[in-house]
Design a protein around this motif. Structure first.
Motif, PDB file in Angstrom:
ATOM      1  N   ILE A  67      52.205  10.892  51.190  1.00  0.00           N
ATOM      2  CA  ILE A  67      53.387  10.819  50.317  1.00  0.00           C
ATOM      3  C   ILE A  67      54.383   9.891  51.014  1.00  0.00           C
ATOM      4  N   SER A  68      54.519   8.690  50.481  1.00  0.00           N
ATOM      5  CA  SER A  68      55.318   7.651  51.136  1.00  0.00           C
ATOM      6  C   SER A  68      56.759   7.581  50.645  1.00  0.00           C
ATOM      7  N   SER A  69      57.064   8.253  49.541  1.00  0.00           N
ATOM      8  CA  SER A  69      58.428   8.275  49.010  1.00  0.00           C
ATOM      9  C   SER A  69      58.519   9.390  47.976  1.00  0.00           C
ATOM     10  N   THR A  70      59.694   9.602  47.447  1.00  0.00           N
ATOM     11  CA  THR A  70      59.854  10.597  46.378  1.00  0.00           C
ATOM     12  C   THR A  70      59.182  10.123  45.095  1.00  0.00           C
ATOM     13  N   PHE A  71      58.867   8.831  45.013  1.00  0.00           N
ATOM     14  CA  PHE A  71      58.279   8.257  43.806  1.00  0.00           C
ATOM     15  C   PHE A  71      56.759   8.337  43.765  1.00  0.00           C
ATOM     16  N   GLY A  72      56.115   8.329  44.941  1.00  0.00           N
ATOM     17  CA  GLY A  72      54.670   8.288  44.888  1.00  0.00           C
ATOM     18  C   GLY A  72      53.965   8.467  46.214  1.00  0.00           C
ATOM     19  N   LYS A  73      52.652   8.365  46.117  1.00  0.00           N
ATOM     20  CA  LYS A  73      51.796   8.536  47.291  1.00  0.00           C
ATOM     21  C   LYS A  73      50.803   7.392  47.366  1.00  0.00           C
ATOM     22  N   ARG A  74      50.341   7.124  48.568  1.00  0.00           N
ATOM     23  CA  ARG A  74      49.408   6.039  48.826  1.00  0.00           C
ATOM     24  C   ARG A  74      48.076   6.613  49.258  1.00  0.00           C
ATOM     25  N   GLY A  75      47.006   6.122  48.643  1.00  0.00           N
ATOM     26  CA  GLY A  75      45.667   6.580  48.977  1.00  0.00           C
ATOM     27  C   GLY A  75      44.957   5.576  49.861  1.00  0.00           C
ATOM     28  N   PHE A  76      44.327   6.085  50.902  1.00  0.00           N
ATOM     29  CA  PHE A  76      43.630   5.232  51.845  1.00  0.00           C
ATOM     30  C   PHE A  76      42.364   5.937  52.313  1.00  0.00           C
ATOM     31  N   CYS A  77      41.440   5.173  52.852  1.00  0.00           N
ATOM     32  CA  CYS A  77      40.206   5.745  53.377  1.00  0.00           C
ATOM     33  C   CYS A  77      40.492   6.435  54.696  1.00  0.00           C
ATOM     34  N   ARG A  78      40.086   7.670  54.813  1.00  0.00           N
ATOM     35  CA  ARG A  78      40.337   8.416  56.055  1.00  0.00           C
ATOM     36  C   ARG A  78      39.448   7.939  57.201  1.00  0.00           C
ATOM     37  N   GLU A  79      38.403   7.180  56.873  1.00  0.00           N
ATOM     38  CA  GLU A  79      37.493   6.676  57.915  1.00  0.00           C
ATOM     39  C   GLU A  79      37.962   5.330  58.472  1.00  0.00           C
ATOM     40  N   CYS A  80      38.163   4.328  57.595  1.00  0.00           N
ATOM     41  CA  CYS A  80      38.496   2.986  58.075  1.00  0.00           C
ATOM     42  C   CYS A  80      39.974   2.626  57.896  1.00  0.00           C
ATOM     43  N   GLY A  81      40.723   3.437  57.145  1.00  0.00           N
ATOM     44  CA  GLY A  81      42.157   3.203  56.974  1.00  0.00           C
ATOM     45  C   GLY A  81      42.530   2.238  55.865  1.00  0.00           C
ATOM     46  N   SER A  82      41.566   1.689  55.151  1.00  0.00           N
ATOM     47  CA  SER A  82      41.873   0.731  54.084  1.00  0.00           C
ATOM     48  C   SER A  82      42.771   1.347  53.024  1.00  0.00           C
ATOM     49  N   ARG A  83      43.796   0.597  52.613  1.00  0.00           N
ATOM     50  CA  ARG A  83      44.686   1.018  51.539  1.00  0.00           C
ATOM     51  C   ARG A  83      43.978   0.753  50.229  1.00  0.00           C
ATOM     52  N   ILE A  84      43.978   1.749  49.324  1.00  0.00           N
ATOM     53  CA  ILE A  84      43.262   1.653  48.060  1.00  0.00           C
ATOM     54  C   ILE A  84      44.203   1.697  46.858  1.00  0.00           C
ATOM     55  N   VAL A  85      45.069   2.707  46.795  1.00  0.00           N
ATOM     56  CA  VAL A  85      45.790   3.005  45.560  1.00  0.00           C
ATOM     57  C   VAL A  85      47.195   3.537  45.854  1.00  0.00           C
ATOM     58  N   TRP A  86      48.099   3.291  44.913  1.00  0.00           N
ATOM     59  CA  TRP A  86      49.418   3.918  44.901  1.00  0.00           C
ATOM     60  C   TRP A  86      49.502   4.689  43.593  1.00  0.00           C
ATOM     61  N   GLN A  87      49.930   5.961  43.664  1.00  0.00           N
ATOM     62  CA  GLN A  87      50.061   6.789  42.470  1.00  0.00           C
ATOM     63  C   GLN A  87      51.458   7.381  42.387  1.00  0.00           C
ATOM     64  N   ALA A  88      51.999   7.394  41.190  1.00  0.00           N
ATOM     65  CA  ALA A  88      53.327   7.969  40.952  1.00  0.00           C
ATOM     66  C   ALA A  88      53.289   9.489  41.094  1.00  0.00           C
ATOM     67  N   SER A  89      54.389  10.050  41.586  1.00  0.00           N
ATOM     68  CA  SER A  89      54.510  11.509  41.718  1.00  0.00           C
ATOM     69  C   SER A  89      54.681  12.181  40.362  1.00  0.00           C
ATOM     70  N   ASP A  90      55.419  11.531  39.481  1.00  0.00           N
ATOM     71  CA  ASP A  90      55.726  12.080  38.167  1.00  0.00           C
ATOM     72  C   ASP A  90      54.678  11.609  37.157  1.00  0.00           C
ATOM     73  N   PRO A  91      53.964  12.527  36.503  1.00  0.00           N
ATOM     74  CA  PRO A  91      52.912  12.140  35.544  1.00  0.00           C
ATOM     75  C   PRO A  91      53.390  11.209  34.429  1.00  0.00           C
ATOM     76  N   GLN A  92      54.672  11.250  34.073  1.00  0.00           N
ATOM     77  CA  GLN A  92      55.144  10.349  33.014  1.00  0.00           C
ATOM     78  C   GLN A  92      55.099   8.884  33.451  1.00  0.00           C
ATOM     79  N   TYR A  93      54.968   8.651  34.752  1.00  0.00           N
ATOM     80  CA  TYR A  93      54.875   7.285  35.262  1.00  0.00           C
ATOM     81  C   TYR A  93      53.461   6.941  35.718  1.00  0.00           C
ATOM     82  N   GLU A  94      52.469   7.649  35.165  1.00  0.00           N
ATOM     83  CA  GLU A  94      51.072   7.381  35.526  1.00  0.00           C
ATOM     84  C   GLU A  94      50.718   5.913  35.293  1.00  0.00           C
TER      85      GLU A  94
END
Length: 149
Positions: A67-94
């Motif tokens: 969770i990188s901010s109040t707006f969203g979270k960042r998804g990354f590979c737990r093995e190699c650390g590659s950044r994959i995705v950013w997702q909004a915290s609030d479903p209305q901003y999917e």
């Protein structure tokens, strides 16, 4: 292809542990200069493409999230650390969920259409300077630009 058309893409992380497919707005990418993107990527900016809501599907392992901010979270590979995705915290901003261009199997197909959060752009980083630029204060105009065809 119009900015509002989607393209089915696949991608994943460096080590192959996380794999996905999604429909993305491949010709409507943007370059984000916010300080959080700078810190999380270790780069002066992050290049991303928006995902059509509800189309992201993981084929192998799912990313680990930070969770990188109040707006969203960042998804990354737990093995190699590659950044994959950013997702909004609030479903209305999917609709703002986005993939890192570097995680796409064919990143050369993505097209950038604007810069965002240029108020924190590093002064020496100049790429695609002919694209429209939006500051944090321009958020409403930025959203409308990204949504337009």
């Amino acid at each position: 292809m119009a900015k509002s058309e989607t393209t089915k893409v696949s991608g994943g992380c460096l080590c192959g542990r996380v794999r996905y497919e999604a429909e993305v707005f491949l010709k409507n990418g943007y370059i984000c200069h916010c300080t959080v993107c700078q810190k999380s990527s270790g780069q002066p900016a992050e290049l991303t493409v928006l995902i059509k809501a509800g189309t992201l599907r993981y084929l192998k392992d799912e990313p680990t999230y930070y969770i990188s901010s109040t707006f969203g979270k960042r998804g990354f590979c737990r093995e190699c650390g590659s950044r994959i995705v950013w997702q909004a915290s609030d479903p209305q901003y999917e609709w703002t969920t986005n993939l890192d261009v570097g995680s796409l199997d064919n990143p050369s197909e993505a097209r950038m259409t604007c810069h965002i959060y240029v108020d924190t752009q590093l002064p020496w980083y100049n790429i695609c300077e002919d694209l429209p630029k939006f500051t944090e204060k321009d958020a409403d105009a930025m959203i409308e630009f990204i949504k337009q065809d």
